[in-house]
Design an enzyme around this catalytic site. Sequence first.
Site, PDB file in Angstrom:
ATOM      1  N   SER A  95      -3.130  -4.770  -0.786  1.00  0.00           N
ATOM      2  CA  SER A  95      -1.988  -3.862  -0.714  1.00  0.00           C
ATOM      3  C   SER A  95      -2.384  -2.409  -0.910  1.00  0.00           C
ATOM      4  O   SER A  95      -1.591  -1.512  -0.609  1.00  0.00           O
ATOM      5  CB  SER A  95      -0.937  -4.238  -1.764  1.00  0.00           C
TER       6      SER A  95
ATOM      7  N   ASP B 134       1.135  -0.109  -9.537  1.00  0.00           N
ATOM      8  CA  ASP B 134       0.601  -1.071  -8.563  1.00  0.00           C
ATOM      9  C   ASP B 134       0.329  -0.363  -7.233  1.00  0.00           C
ATOM     10  O   ASP B 134       0.828   0.734  -6.977  1.00  0.00           O
ATOM     11  CB  ASP B 134       1.604  -2.217  -8.387  1.00  0.00           C
TER      12      ASP B 134
ATOM     13  N   THR C 243       1.102  -0.403  -4.007  1.00  0.00           N
ATOM     14  CA  THR C 243       2.019   0.105  -2.982  1.00  0.00           C
ATOM     15  C   THR C 243       2.703   1.394  -3.415  1.00  0.00           C
ATOM     16  O   THR C 243       2.718   2.361  -2.647  1.00  0.00           O
ATOM     17  CB  THR C 243       3.017  -0.989  -2.578  1.00  0.00           C
TER      18      THR C 243
ATOM     19  N   HIS D  29       1.902 -15.428  -3.900  1.00  0.00           N
ATOM     20  CA  HIS D  29       0.576 -15.670  -4.476  1.00  0.00           C
ATOM     21  C   HIS D  29       0.558 -16.923  -5.345  1.00  0.00           C
ATOM     22  O   HIS D  29      -0.401 -17.694  -5.328  1.00  0.00           O
ATOM     23  CB  HIS D  29       0.144 -14.460  -5.320  1.00  0.00           C
TER      24      HIS D  29
ATOM     25  N   HIS E 224       1.105  -6.639   4.648  1.00  0.00           N
ATOM     26  CA  HIS E 224       0.212  -7.730   5.018  1.00  0.00           C
ATOM     27  C   HIS E 224       1.028  -9.003   4.942  1.00  0.00           C
ATOM     28  O   HIS E 224       2.187  -8.968   4.535  1.00  0.00           O
ATOM     29  CB  HIS E 224      -0.995  -7.821   4.071  1.00  0.00           C
TER      30      HIS E 224
END
EC number: 3.1.3.1
Lengths: 667, 667
Positions: free
Chosen positions: B226, B285, B287, B449, B491
């Site tokens: 990411s 994070d 993004t 995930h 993605h």
Amino acid sequence: MQLSLKIALAVVAFCVHCSAQTYQRLGTCPTLGCILPPDQADFLPGQKFDIRAEIHAPLNGSEAIRGYTNPDANFTLSIERQGGSPQSVTAFFKQAEPRLETWNFTWYEDLFAHAAETPSQVRVASKAWRNVALYEPGQYIATLRYRNGSQTTLANWTVRDIAPQQRAKNVIMFIGDGMTTNMITAARLIGHQQINGKYQTRLALDQFPTLGHQMTHSIDSFITDSANSATALYTGHKSTVNALGVYADSSPNKFDDPKVESIAELFHRLRGGGVGIVSTAFIADATPAALTAHTRDRGQYGAVVDSFIHGITNYTWTTWSGPDVLFGGGAEQFYPGKGSFQGKDYYQVFAQQNYTVVQNNTALQASDNSSKHLGIFSVSNMAKWLDRNVYPANLNRSKTAPDGSNASAIDQPGLKDMTLKALEILQTRHSDDGFFLMSEAASIDKMMHVLDYDRALGELLELDDTVKATLAWLEEKGELNNTLVLVTADHGHGFDVMGSVDTQFLNAQDNARDKRGAVGTYQNSGHSQYVVANSSARVGSDQNLVYGPGVNFPTNWDPRYTLYSGLAAFPDFREDYRVNKNGPRIPAINITGFDNEDFFVNYVDAVTGFIVNGTLPVSADQGVHSLTDVPVFTRGPCTDLFTGVFNSIDVFYGMAECLGLSRTSPS
Amino acid sequence: MQLSLKIALAVVAFCVHCSAQTYQRLGTCPTLGCILPPDQADFLPGQKFDIRAEIHAPLNGSEAIRGYTNPDANFTLSIERQGGSPQSVTAFFKQAEPRLETWNFTWYEDLFAHAAETPSQVRVASKAWRNVALYEPGQYIATLRYRNGSQTTLANWTVRDIAPQQRAKNVIMFIGDGMTTNMITAARLIGHQQINGKYQTRLALDQFPTLGHQMTHSIDSFITDSANSATALYTGHKSTVNALGVYADSSPNKFDDPKVESIAELFHRLRGGGVGIVSTAFIADATPAALTAHTRDRGQYGAVVDSFIHGITNYTWTTWSGPDVLFGGGAEQFYPGKGSFQGKDYYQVFAQQNYTVVQNNTALQASDNSSKHLGIFSVSNMAKWLDRNVYPANLNRSKTAPDGSNASAIDQPGLKDMTLKALEILQTRHSDDGFFLMSEAASIDKMMHVLDYDRALGELLELDDTVKATLAWLEEKGELNNTLVLVTADHGHGFDVMGSVDTQFLNAQDNARDKRGAVGTYQNSGHSQYVVANSSARVGSDQNLVYGPGVNFPTNWDPRYTLYSGLAAFPDFREDYRVNKNGPRIPAINITGFDNEDFFVNYVDAVTGFIVNGTLPVSADQGVHSLTDVPVFTRGPCTDLFTGVFNSIDVFYGMAECLGLSRTSPS
């Protein structure tokens, strides 16, 4: 967004538990009164269809009603245009009252009932009205009353407001069977070279100006097969798994289900234009079959082939006199024998209707373009691109000669060969009135089923190469701007690529857990090694010369670093992530016997790999279809009809609108 | 299609084996001379960036050159606009000659070398030119000469021909992290009811007029994370896994890599417009971070948070004075302690810059819209939609209060709450000069995930609900036609749905092979049972009332018949196909110890299910990203820039063009 009338929604929702989940009494009929076409059906103005009403009387099980063991034979079916007044269907369509039909059937309410072998029994009364059409756009309500009028089932129908203006002369519809966006991405990776993240060449599909997504689900299950999805794409009516050009009813007769007219039949009836059908599958397979066949059982292969040439003969139906082009495999339905309809020689049947019949690529290329053509090039599905081009010795192994001689079919055309020849014939015969061509890359699906990702992606790249050649052909003939070119799929498989595998390292490890250490994800996936020339080959953009200039396929199908790819649903299998050089893969075999289906890892497949236990039922020897929306690429006239997200049936309405096939009054 | 100059292609292809596959010396540098930005880079006219040149001297391994153990420090880097004459980079950009830097690094040539612990060593000489820009559109060639000019590395750069005309006032960019078409299809199935194959309601995404696909691959590996995918989306430059807003170099310093300017920085520098950053992840994070951070290591969480408020401070760089809105989780980088940058209290740092600081939804909704806002609502990632709305008792279990008190964070906003508040603030502060808002549904990815498909799809439906509310807000404010709304992903994960599961039957079987018999595929998948109201609830379209009128989420997350869904790559896990009622799933645990990573089935997960052995390395405790192209939905101005298939970087160029952010001459 077409909303149903509130009353119908409530009726359907009320009893949604009655028609169960794993098994269904009749998927389109949650109550005991069934109308086909069912609630929410759409129609092209003037499109021919049949109507069936069924009344069910369950004898046992959770739906049984005390004292109601015979279905009400005195049911009535009426229809009204919104704002009008109801009329009996018989009167509305000016037909004679159909005869009453009765039959019985059984089903299982769930897996427990199946395991205990306790079926539920149902008695049925039914009538069918055939070969009708609705012309005036608008909302219609069909009402089925039964049990002395105390019970009612409604069907809201929509005749779409599509004017009969023609916008395209020709439509070419490519179907990559089972092809998803994920597979297109993978095919690009192995067939096209990138430098620092920028592709130096692209797929033909990547260059289409317009992209949409279509929803593939069946009418009564969220996973489709290729029969009912083809029906949706060609007729604008979703149907049931295994059904071709009909709504599945509950009767034992597989050929009496209510029919809907296909794009091929409409184009032939209304315009007399040319029709071409091309597939790399056996030609009686679902995707080609659904253009002319009308049966709820796609397994009626002989009858499907008969429908290609004779159309529908058991009932009055739309006119049909055979396609201009029919190219594919499936010779076992053509040479006389148990595979052919009534044991007849269908090569001869077609030849008697003045078809040029060819059985290999040499004859195909040499034949005159002015006549109708039947080309059948192998028994069963045709050879795969990978075998024809990279491992041609495999062609000798298969005894699939189209004459049924048990020789090998060495000289098979590819999808591009067949498609370009079909275009030549169609253009020669229909330069004035235009053509509709459906060309299917069937073995994307067939190779995904058997976890043979290399062959599947080879088929996808062949489709892309065929699309590219088709666009060049259209431009050369001056037909590019007259022709809607559409590339889509009929459903997906849950395939994706997650990284790379060092097959040399995998092979050098001696246990399954260590072998998994050969997988590289994220930054360890690295670059695609499929586009790197072998040391003996030239580097640069012309390294694909083995397949011809300007053609993009991998230069090396067996690199050390392969793709870490897989499916989200699978039988037991063993994986070594290498190309299967000896022909299509067989991942699992029956370890018990013919009667007890219990499939486990094929002991000769991927022997240096590691075993993965499946998640599918052990009766599965291969992968299955998936839910995902599939892409729709369009170019030419009418691309505005194929943007954003839409239903599979909208592909039909878009093509039909573009070809001007609606008729808002009887002619 | 931008083709490289032939000579560059040949140079790169020649040595493509040198920079290996599973591990790479430096992914963007197959030869021993490296230029960053590398060959094939594109630029927005006037976009700020850094340049780095590296000369590598391998001491051992397959690339070692006898007698060449010290990298040539006398290398030269020149640049020419196509048709012009070459100048040294130093002269071209009117900079002082940069100082020479040197360092060493090691890498493994392959898995065998890694297993044998035999690293390859490389010595490096390097220079960096910082904060430059190219204004005139066209082709540029950067040439690196070394080893007395005998060796040459070329980089072809393209400054895109984008005129500085503004077409949109605002851009709202939604990112569904890890969101694929397959997941959208699944979310529609469980959140929206269909009757006979026709959906009665649709996703907000389904109603976007324009659809495209973007290719997500990294610059040097085909699977992205990411960080580098966000870099591509925000800067128009693909990068390496873990890199944020830089091209990764080989130096040990994680903050000296050559930077590229982001859409947020450009919009702030050139227009002074408002910037909003919203995520359900911890806000450091990848993004959200990639909008302002510039480091090749996304794990520098404290520094990322510092960059949100201070921008880049170690080098001269584009101006930055903090976003108008910063909402998300990740309190551990804000309260003083080991997680925060230099141990400081970043709540205080932001407050000192006149930010309103809020830590729960009540305060968020009550605060005045005229000031800048920092909202941090939990430690780590925020609570999931499913836990907040269906299993709220789980909120008590997590000790994630944003003040670091180890209490529970009960009063967390959802993505819709945060996004609508962000819009109010941006509109209040920037009604004239417009705004750029990035809003991320982060936990689609995080829950995929860990194989927690229910929570992932809940997050996706929350994103869709947020998009719907955003469009309504824009319409109400009269901004709908001024605003480009774009929804995409960074993605995929290899997820799909293949059928249904009778969980009651599965549970009743006593061995793994029989349990698999509970799976229903094709016609046995039936209808979605997630949209059927419980018997106690009302039927019809208002059965979702538990979540509020007109909102579409499943009415029942634990039906008897669930989805047969899965991933194409997975660790060892056990599967029962039922919702995890006690919070996010943990499919696999370390069965050895901290040092030796060997993950196997979590013994408390899905205990009535059956075990599936993974295909990922045993060091993996969760699933991984996948290759698939992801969808791009757009509406408003500039949708013409987002049709068909394009590269991830084209999302940046489309947004920048729409906002008029190119500058074809220095101002």
